[in-house]
Design a protein around this motif. Sequence first.
Motif, PDB file in Angstrom:
ATOM      1  N   ALA A  99       1.060  -1.195   0.020  1.00 26.57           N
ATOM      2  CA  ALA A  99       0.072   0.131   0.194  1.00 26.57           C
ATOM      3  C   ALA A  99       0.449   1.723  -0.122  1.00 26.57           C
ATOM      4  O   ALA A  99       1.044   2.416  -0.780  1.00 26.57           O
ATOM      5  CB  ALA A  99      -0.981  -0.013   0.773  1.00 26.57           C
ATOM      6  N   LEU A 142       1.857   2.015  -3.480  1.00 23.40           N
ATOM      7  CA  LEU A 142       0.445   2.279  -4.364  1.00 23.40           C
ATOM      8  C   LEU A 142       1.282   3.729  -3.737  1.00 23.40           C
ATOM      9  O   LEU A 142       0.661   3.978  -5.365  1.00 23.40           O
ATOM     10  CB  LEU A 142      -0.280   1.189  -4.387  1.00 23.40           C
ATOM     11  CG  LEU A 142       0.085  -0.273  -4.860  1.00 23.40           C
ATOM     12  CD1 LEU A 142      -1.221  -0.987  -3.986  1.00 23.40           C
ATOM     13  CD2 LEU A 142       1.129  -0.257  -5.836  1.00 23.40           C
ATOM     14  N   GLY A 182       3.125  -2.290 -10.742  1.00 24.66           N
ATOM     15  CA  GLY A 182       2.940  -2.995  -9.844  1.00 24.66           C
ATOM     16  C   GLY A 182       4.355  -4.039  -9.920  1.00 24.66           C
ATOM     17  O   GLY A 182       5.245  -4.328  -8.831  1.00 24.66           O
ATOM     18  N   ASP A 225       0.534  -8.551  -7.840  1.00 27.58           N
ATOM     19  CA  ASP A 225      -1.254  -8.650  -7.529  1.00 27.58           C
ATOM     20  C   ASP A 225      -2.035  -8.913  -7.053  1.00 27.58           C
ATOM     21  O   ASP A 225      -3.226  -8.459  -6.840  1.00 27.58           O
ATOM     22  CB  ASP A 225      -1.158  -8.574  -9.710  1.00 27.58           C
ATOM     23  CG  ASP A 225      -0.909  -7.716 -10.778  1.00 27.58           C
ATOM     24  OD1 ASP A 225      -0.223  -6.694 -10.568  1.00 27.58           O
ATOM     25  OD2 ASP A 225      -0.444  -8.858 -11.463  1.00 27.58           O
ATOM     26  N   ARG A 245      -2.493  -6.824  -4.744  1.00 26.78           N
ATOM     27  CA  ARG A 245      -3.176  -5.283  -4.185  1.00 26.78           C
ATOM     28  C   ARG A 245      -4.626  -5.508  -5.078  1.00 26.78           C
ATOM     29  O   ARG A 245      -6.007  -5.275  -4.707  1.00 26.78           O
ATOM     30  CB  ARG A 245      -2.775  -4.884  -5.936  1.00 26.78           C
ATOM     31  CG  ARG A 245      -3.886  -3.664  -6.275  1.00 26.78           C
ATOM     32  CD  ARG A 245      -3.492  -2.739  -7.955  1.00 26.78           C
ATOM     33  NE  ARG A 245      -3.108  -4.063  -8.519  1.00 26.78           N
ATOM     34  CZ  ARG A 245      -0.889  -3.036  -8.974  1.00 26.78           C
ATOM     35  NH1 ARG A 245      -1.208  -1.727  -9.550  1.00 26.78           N
ATOM     36  NH2 ARG A 245      -0.292  -3.877  -9.431  1.00 26.78           N
ATOM     37  N   THR A 246      -4.850  -6.784  -5.535  1.00 26.55           N
ATOM     38  CA  THR A 246      -6.220  -8.012  -5.375  1.00 26.55           C
ATOM     39  C   THR A 246      -7.014  -8.041  -3.831  1.00 26.55           C
ATOM     40  O   THR A 246      -8.080  -7.226  -3.696  1.00 26.55           O
ATOM     41  CB  THR A 246      -6.236  -8.894  -6.059  1.00 26.55           C
ATOM     42  OG1 THR A 246      -5.885  -8.438  -7.335  1.00 26.55           O
ATOM     43  CG2 THR A 246      -7.792  -9.421  -6.344  1.00 26.55           C
ATOM     44  N   LEU A 299      -7.574  -3.985  -3.025  1.00 29.09           N
ATOM     45  CA  LEU A 299      -9.130  -3.499  -3.250  1.00 29.09           C
ATOM     46  C   LEU A 299     -10.256  -4.403  -3.002  1.00 29.09           C
ATOM     47  O   LEU A 299     -11.659  -3.731  -2.590  1.00 29.09           O
ATOM     48  CB  LEU A 299      -9.574  -4.234  -5.010  1.00 29.09           C
ATOM     49  CG  LEU A 299      -7.987  -3.321  -5.460  1.00 29.09           C
ATOM     50  CD1 LEU A 299      -7.805  -3.838  -6.699  1.00 29.09           C
ATOM     51  CD2 LEU A 299      -8.245  -1.603  -5.474  1.00 29.09           C
ATOM     52  N   ASN A 354     -10.602   0.419  -8.054  1.00 30.73           N
ATOM     53  CA  ASN A 354      -8.722   0.787  -8.858  1.00 30.73           C
ATOM     54  C   ASN A 354      -8.520   1.103  -7.589  1.00 30.73           C
ATOM     55  O   ASN A 354      -8.869   1.220  -6.604  1.00 30.73           O
ATOM     56  CB  ASN A 354      -9.666   1.026  -9.500  1.00 30.73           C
ATOM     57  CG  ASN A 354      -9.613   2.951  -9.510  1.00 30.73           C
ATOM     58  OD1 ASN A 354      -9.660   3.177  -8.516  1.00 30.73           O
ATOM     59  ND2 ASN A 354     -10.825   3.116 -10.357  1.00 30.73           N
ATOM     60  N   THR A 355      -6.843   0.532  -8.191  1.00 27.82           N
ATOM     61  CA  THR A 355      -5.602   0.836  -7.293  1.00 27.82           C
ATOM     62  C   THR A 355      -5.759   2.765  -6.745  1.00 27.82           C
ATOM     63  O   THR A 355      -6.052   3.137  -5.443  1.00 27.82           O
ATOM     64  CB  THR A 355      -4.529   1.246  -8.135  1.00 27.82           C
ATOM     65  OG1 THR A 355      -4.583  -0.044  -8.358  1.00 27.82           O
ATOM     66  CG2 THR A 355      -3.623   1.388  -7.146  1.00 27.82           C
ATOM     67  N   GLN A 356      -6.162   3.485  -8.197  1.00 22.59           N
ATOM     68  CA  GLN A 356      -6.600   4.883  -7.251  1.00 22.59           C
ATOM     69  C   GLN A 356      -7.587   5.541  -5.844  1.00 22.59           C
ATOM     70  O   GLN A 356      -7.276   6.179  -5.327  1.00 22.59           O
ATOM     71  CB  GLN A 356      -7.233   5.823  -8.618  1.00 22.59           C
ATOM     72  CG  GLN A 356      -7.240   7.370  -8.592  1.00 22.59           C
ATOM     73  CD  GLN A 356      -7.555   8.192  -9.389  1.00 22.59           C
ATOM     74  OE1 GLN A 356      -7.292   7.526 -10.408  1.00 22.59           O
ATOM     75  NE2 GLN A 356      -7.657   9.302  -9.077  1.00 22.59           N
ATOM     76  N   LEU A 408      -7.537   2.992  -4.229  1.00 17.08           N
ATOM     77  CA  LEU A 408      -8.307   2.493  -2.968  1.00 17.08           C
ATOM     78  C   LEU A 408      -6.704   3.913  -1.667  1.00 17.08           C
ATOM     79  O   LEU A 408      -7.090   3.448  -1.119  1.00 17.08           O
ATOM     80  CB  LEU A 408      -7.212   1.258  -3.184  1.00 17.08           C
ATOM     81  CG  LEU A 408      -6.808   0.752  -1.751  1.00 17.08           C
ATOM     82  CD1 LEU A 408      -7.214   0.045  -0.788  1.00 17.08           C
ATOM     83  CD2 LEU A 408      -5.658  -0.791  -3.049  1.00 17.08           C
TER      84      LEU A 408
END
Length: 189
Positions: free
Chosen positions: A140, A143, A149, A164, A167-168, A171, A178-180, A182
Amino acid sequence: MELAAIDVDYREAFENAPVGLAVGKRRVIVACNHEFARIFRGAIAEMVGETFERLYPTQSDYEETGARVGERLANERSYTDDRVMRRLDGDLFWVRVSGFTYTPELAHAHTLWVFSELDRNQQSGGSLRSTLTPRERDVATLLIDGKTGKEVAKALDISPRTVDIYRTRLLRKYNAKNTQALVELLLRG
């Protein structure tokens, strides 16, 4: 020896406290101690007189956090959370921040802040991020810093596929689309 007979040098106690301390006036650092300077990898002289903005990941995070924290200080006089902040050398890291206002009618007019660095294995608490595992916190943080990634994988010496997966997981955990989204959730706390 009677407690009243002990001569206490409060300035020395402030300067050498084992936690980072900073006094703020209108979000400008007017005094800080050695531990605060160590945590943010700077010198006291280069921090005093500067705004706290230098220590936030982004200007918008500084502004949004200021509004949110100011409201809480005005109502409760104190505030605590765990957040990502930026050291003077640019590195992002997790820190527990506690603050107090002497002037609730003007929340940021005169404040005292305590900063405790959260290490990888220390559990955070009192915020959205309190359920992050140490590895999720690592992913995190990178990110939030805008890393891809592949860049996260390289920095943590893990595979892009593992990034990945984390990240999933993040999320899903925070119901972010999405990542933004998050990153925005994590910065808001």
